[in-house]
Design a protein around this motif. Structure first.
Motif, PDB file in Angstrom:
ATOM      1  N   LEU A   1       0.820  -1.203   0.000  1.00 40.59           N
ATOM      2  CA  LEU A   1       0.000   0.000   0.000  1.00 40.59           C
ATOM      3  C   LEU A   1       0.859   1.260   0.000  1.00 40.59           C
ATOM      4  O   LEU A   1       0.485   2.279  -0.575  1.00 40.59           O
ATOM      5  N   ARG A   2       2.013   1.210   0.650  1.00 37.71           N
ATOM      6  CA  ARG A   2       2.891   2.377   0.643  1.00 37.71           C
ATOM      7  C   ARG A   2       3.378   2.695  -0.772  1.00 37.71           C
ATOM      8  O   ARG A   2       3.596   3.852  -1.119  1.00 37.71           O
ATOM      9  N   ASP A   3       3.568   1.651  -1.538  1.00 32.34           N
ATOM     10  CA  ASP A   3       4.035   1.833  -2.912  1.00 32.34           C
ATOM     11  C   ASP A   3       2.880   1.941  -3.908  1.00 32.34           C
ATOM     12  O   ASP A   3       3.114   2.074  -5.109  1.00 32.34           O
ATOM     13  N   ALA A   4       1.656   1.854  -3.436  1.00 33.87           N
ATOM     14  CA  ALA A   4       0.492   1.852  -4.314  1.00 33.87           C
ATOM     15  C   ALA A   4       0.260   3.250  -4.890  1.00 33.87           C
ATOM     16  O   ALA A   4       0.709   4.252  -4.323  1.00 33.87           O
TER      17      ALA A   4
ATOM     18  N   TYR B   1      -3.256  13.982   4.790  1.00 33.35           N
ATOM     19  CA  TYR B   1      -2.174  13.046   5.137  1.00 33.35           C
ATOM     20  C   TYR B   1      -1.662  12.327   3.894  1.00 33.35           C
ATOM     21  O   TYR B   1      -0.449  12.201   3.684  1.00 33.35           O
ATOM     22  N   VAL B   2      -2.583  11.847   3.051  1.00 30.39           N
ATOM     23  CA  VAL B   2      -2.184  11.114   1.852  1.00 30.39           C
ATOM     24  C   VAL B   2      -1.413  12.033   0.902  1.00 30.39           C
ATOM     25  O   VAL B   2      -0.391  11.636   0.324  1.00 30.39           O
ATOM     26  N   VAL B   3      -1.886  13.258   0.744  1.00 34.75           N
ATOM     27  CA  VAL B   3      -1.209  14.218  -0.135  1.00 34.75           C
ATOM     28  C   VAL B   3       0.196  14.512   0.383  1.00 34.75           C
ATOM     29  O   VAL B   3       1.168  14.576  -0.383  1.00 34.75           O
ATOM     30  N   ALA B   4       0.313  14.695   1.710  1.00 33.25           N
ATOM     31  CA  ALA B   4       1.606  15.047   2.295  1.00 33.25           C
ATOM     32  C   ALA B   4       2.626  13.925   2.194  1.00 33.25           C
ATOM     33  O   ALA B   4       3.830  14.165   2.368  1.00 33.25           O
TER      34      ALA B   4
ATOM     35  N   ARG C   1      -6.008   9.312  13.977  1.00 36.90           N
ATOM     36  CA  ARG C   1      -6.274   8.244  13.017  1.00 36.90           C
ATOM     37  C   ARG C   1      -5.774   8.642  11.627  1.00 36.90           C
ATOM     38  O   ARG C   1      -5.253   7.805  10.884  1.00 36.90           O
ATOM     39  N   SER C   2      -5.943   9.895  11.274  1.00 41.96           N
ATOM     40  CA  SER C   2      -5.483  10.345   9.961  1.00 41.96           C
ATOM     41  C   SER C   2      -3.973  10.203   9.825  1.00 41.96           C
ATOM     42  O   SER C   2      -3.468   9.874   8.746  1.00 41.96           O
ATOM     43  N   TRP C   3      -3.246  10.439  10.908  1.00 41.34           N
ATOM     44  CA  TRP C   3      -1.786  10.355  10.879  1.00 41.34           C
ATOM     45  C   TRP C   3      -1.268   9.058  11.494  1.00 41.34           C
ATOM     46  O   TRP C   3      -0.067   8.895  11.682  1.00 41.34           O
ATOM     47  N   HIS C   4      -2.184   8.140  11.809  1.00 45.14           N
ATOM     48  CA  HIS C   4      -1.816   6.799  12.271  1.00 45.14           C
ATOM     49  C   HIS C   4      -0.902   6.854  13.497  1.00 45.14           C
ATOM     50  O   HIS C   4       0.138   6.198  13.559  1.00 45.14           O
TER      51      HIS C   4
ATOM     52  N   ARG D   1      -4.251   4.415  -2.236  1.00 45.20           N
ATOM     53  CA  ARG D   1      -3.923   4.867  -0.891  1.00 45.20           C
ATOM     54  C   ARG D   1      -5.023   5.772  -0.349  1.00 45.20           C
ATOM     55  O   ARG D   1      -5.329   5.746   0.844  1.00 45.20           O
ATOM     56  N   LEU D   2      -5.617   6.569  -1.222  1.00 39.17           N
ATOM     57  CA  LEU D   2      -6.679   7.467  -0.795  1.00 39.17           C
ATOM     58  C   LEU D   2      -7.891   6.676  -0.303  1.00 39.17           C
ATOM     59  O   LEU D   2      -8.452   6.975   0.762  1.00 39.17           O
ATOM     60  N   VAL D   3      -8.297   5.656  -1.053  1.00 45.40           N
ATOM     61  CA  VAL D   3      -9.436   4.836  -0.651  1.00 45.40           C
ATOM     62  C   VAL D   3      -9.148   4.141   0.676  1.00 45.40           C
ATOM     63  O   VAL D   3     -10.007   4.099   1.581  1.00 45.40           O
ATOM     64  N   ALA D   4      -7.930   3.608   0.815  1.00 43.38           N
ATOM     65  CA  ALA D   4      -7.564   2.937   2.065  1.00 43.38           C
ATOM     66  C   ALA D   4      -7.622   3.905   3.251  1.00 43.38           C
ATOM     67  O   ALA D   4      -8.075   3.547   4.337  1.00 43.38           O
ATOM     68  N   GLN D   5      -7.182   5.134   3.038  1.00 42.39           N
ATOM     69  CA  GLN D   5      -7.200   6.130   4.108  1.00 42.39           C
ATOM     70  C   GLN D   5      -8.630   6.505   4.503  1.00 42.39           C
ATOM     71  O   GLN D   5      -8.957   6.619   5.692  1.00 42.39           O
TER      72      GLN D   5
END
Length: 294
Positions: A28-31, A272-275, A138-141, A36-40
């Motif tokens: 997922l990190r490399d996705a 978070y995903v964008v950053a 949760r957004s930043w895990h 990644r957006l859907v997973a988030q």
């Protein structure tokens, strides 16, 4: 013997599950960004979180606004009333009801709530801050920050936002200069407030720069919704009050709060995903992204 044999088997299952999860996390990190957006978005429970924030705001933060207004000078009450009129587009009977509550005397408020009730209302209002803190974490895990370390942050966030609300009417009008300046000022102040909000409620565990995309996205969404509310809220309120009486005001405002907090939840979560994306992550010095699954 069966129980003894079951322990190693269970341990193997746990190790296998951990190995699978680490492999899925790396994938997922490399996705690509959409995956990644859907997973988030699944991870932060968008609608559930937005509904909880809306409910807590309506049940705790709004009563605190009315309680505190009773002890404020008339100039501050007028400013809050003007901000609500400008931001929500209140008019007619609904605006008169809000003004009547805001201009209640401190003795009337104490009689209505009781001294203990006033204190309980002030303390319970931090529940909105706590839900928002969990959204940011949760957004930043990140693990949950203990109440001992976060309690003052909940109160600071609440007081800052109640203070900001008192000047929203002036900001929206560009302090009398014009609508164009008002839009620019609202966009800027909202970005600064949500930038500060994330840093505060995360306990400073994430540097400032990686939090900027979430603040910018949230500010843009709220600016659009705030101006849309001037078209939607007055007409919806008129229909609801005509059909349901005073309950119509409750239905309309609560529904609108859910929409607003959905935008906030999406802004912070997507930020978070964008950053964490490629060149932007290097530019912002974003920390290594954490797994999106728990």
């Amino acid at each position: 013997m069966a129980e003894q044999g079951g322990q190693p088997r269970r341990a193997r299952w746990i190790r296998s599950g951990s190995t699978w999860l680490r492999g899925r996390t790396a994938t997922l990190r490399d996705a690509p960004f959409p995956r990644r957006l859907v997973a988030q978005l699944i991870h932060i429970h968008v609608l559930d979180t937005a509904t909880r924030l809306a409910a807590q705001t309506f049940l705790t933060a709004v009563p605190v606004l009315f309680v505190l207004a009773a002890f404020m000078p008339h100039e501050v009450r007028d400013s809050v009333s003007e901000s609500l009129r400008t931001v929500l587009g209140l008019r007619g009977a609904s605006l008169d009801e809000v003004r009547q509550v805001l201009h209640a005397s401190s003795s009337q408020t104490t009689d209505a709530f009781g001294t203990v009730g006033v204190l309980v209302t002030l303390l319970s209002a931090t529940s909105c801050s706590r839900v928002l803190q969990r959204l940011c974490e949760r957004s930043w895990h990140l693990p949950h920050l203990s109440g001992r370390l976060a309690a003052w942050r909940w109160l600071a966030w609440l007081l800052m936002w109640l203070t900001a609300l008192t000047v929203q009417g002036q900001v929206r009008s560009g302090f009398g200069v014009g609508v164009g300046l008002g839009i620019l000022l609202y966009l800027l102040t909202a970005a600064l407030l949500w930038w500060w909000t994330q840093h505060l409620l995360l306990g400073g565990r994430v540097p400032w720069l990686p939090l900027l995309p979430g603040a910018a996205l949230t500010s843009a969404a709220l600016t659009a919704l705030t101006w849309a509310s001037r078209l939607y809220i007055p007409r919806s309120l008129d229909r609801s009050v005509t059909q349901f009486g005073p309950l119509g005001l409750v239905f309309t405002l609560l529904s609108w709060l859910i929409v607003v907090f959905t935008a906030i939840t999406l802004g912070i979560g997507i930020g978070y995903v964008v950053a964490c994306q490629g060149r932007l992550a290097r530019l912002l010095a974003t920390p290594e992204p954490a797994p999106v699954d728990e």
